[in-house]
Scaffold this active site. Structure first.
Site, short mmCIF file in Angstrom:
data_model
loop_
_atom_site.label_atom_id
_atom_site.label_comp_id
_atom_site.label_asym_id
_atom_site.label_seq_id
_atom_site.Cartn_x
_atom_site.Cartn_y
_atom_site.Cartn_z
N ALA A 163 4.04 1.59 -0.89
CA ALA A 163 4.81 1.70 -2.13
C ALA A 163 3.92 2.16 -3.29
O ALA A 163 4.32 3.01 -4.09
CB ALA A 163 5.46 0.36 -2.47
N TYR B 245 0.83 -1.20 0.00
CA TYR B 245 0.00 0.00 0.00
C TYR B 245 0.87 1.26 0.00
O TYR B 245 0.68 2.16 -0.80
CB TYR B 245 -0.93 -0.01 1.22
CG TYR B 245 -1.88 1.15 1.26
CD1 TYR B 245 -3.06 1.13 0.50
CD2 TYR B 245 -1.64 2.28 2.03
CE1 TYR B 245 -3.95 2.19 0.52
CE2 TYR B 245 -2.51 3.34 2.06
CZ TYR B 245 -3.67 3.29 1.31
OH TYR B 245 -4.55 4.34 1.34
#
Length: 136
Positions: free
Chosen positions: A36, A34
């Site tokens: 990244a 999430y």
């Protein structure tokens, strides 16, 4: 979606692209995939903003904090935890003393979509009630 609308925006010499990221694209919180993905969306927005500024296409991102709405993760969190756990989370993480709600996000989208935001491009704007900790 950007690839679909960009040719028309280039042709007309005007456009607004607003991506919805998260405060966890800028700091620790949530799962690694999430974080990244949201960080990548912020970087994409900045990169496109610099490329498209000369043709009057503005690109920005919005980084919401913990936004509660029907069916949200935060609604489930509140339903599935005792009130003292929810209260502790709010006290520890939400300086405004409550979860956010969708309307302020929509208002920021409306502003960034308008001519009033003509000099705003490449920005990532937090809408989080002070929840984020990052200085950047």
């Amino acid at each position: 979606m950007i690839a679909l609308v960009l040719p028309h925006m280039r042709e007309q010499g005007w456009g607004r692209i607003i991506n919805i990221s998260s405060i966890y694209g800028r700091e620790h919180g949530g799962s690694i995939d999430y974080m990244a993905g949201k960080a990548g969306l912020i970087a994409l927005s900045k990169h496109l903003a610099l490329q498209l500024a000369p043709i009057n296409v503005r690109v920005n991102s919005i980084a919401p904090g913990s936004i509660d709405f029907p069916g949200s993760t935060w609604e489930r969190f509140q339903q599935n935890n005792p009130p003292e756990v929810v209260d502790e989370f709010i006290a520890r993480n939400l300086p405004a003393g409550r979860f956010g709600w969708p309307e302020p996000i929509g208002e920021m989208v409306a502003f960034l979509s308008s001519d009033r935001a003509d000099l705003v491009t490449g920005a990532c704007i937090n809408v989080d009630g002070g929840q984020s900790k990052s200085l950047f």
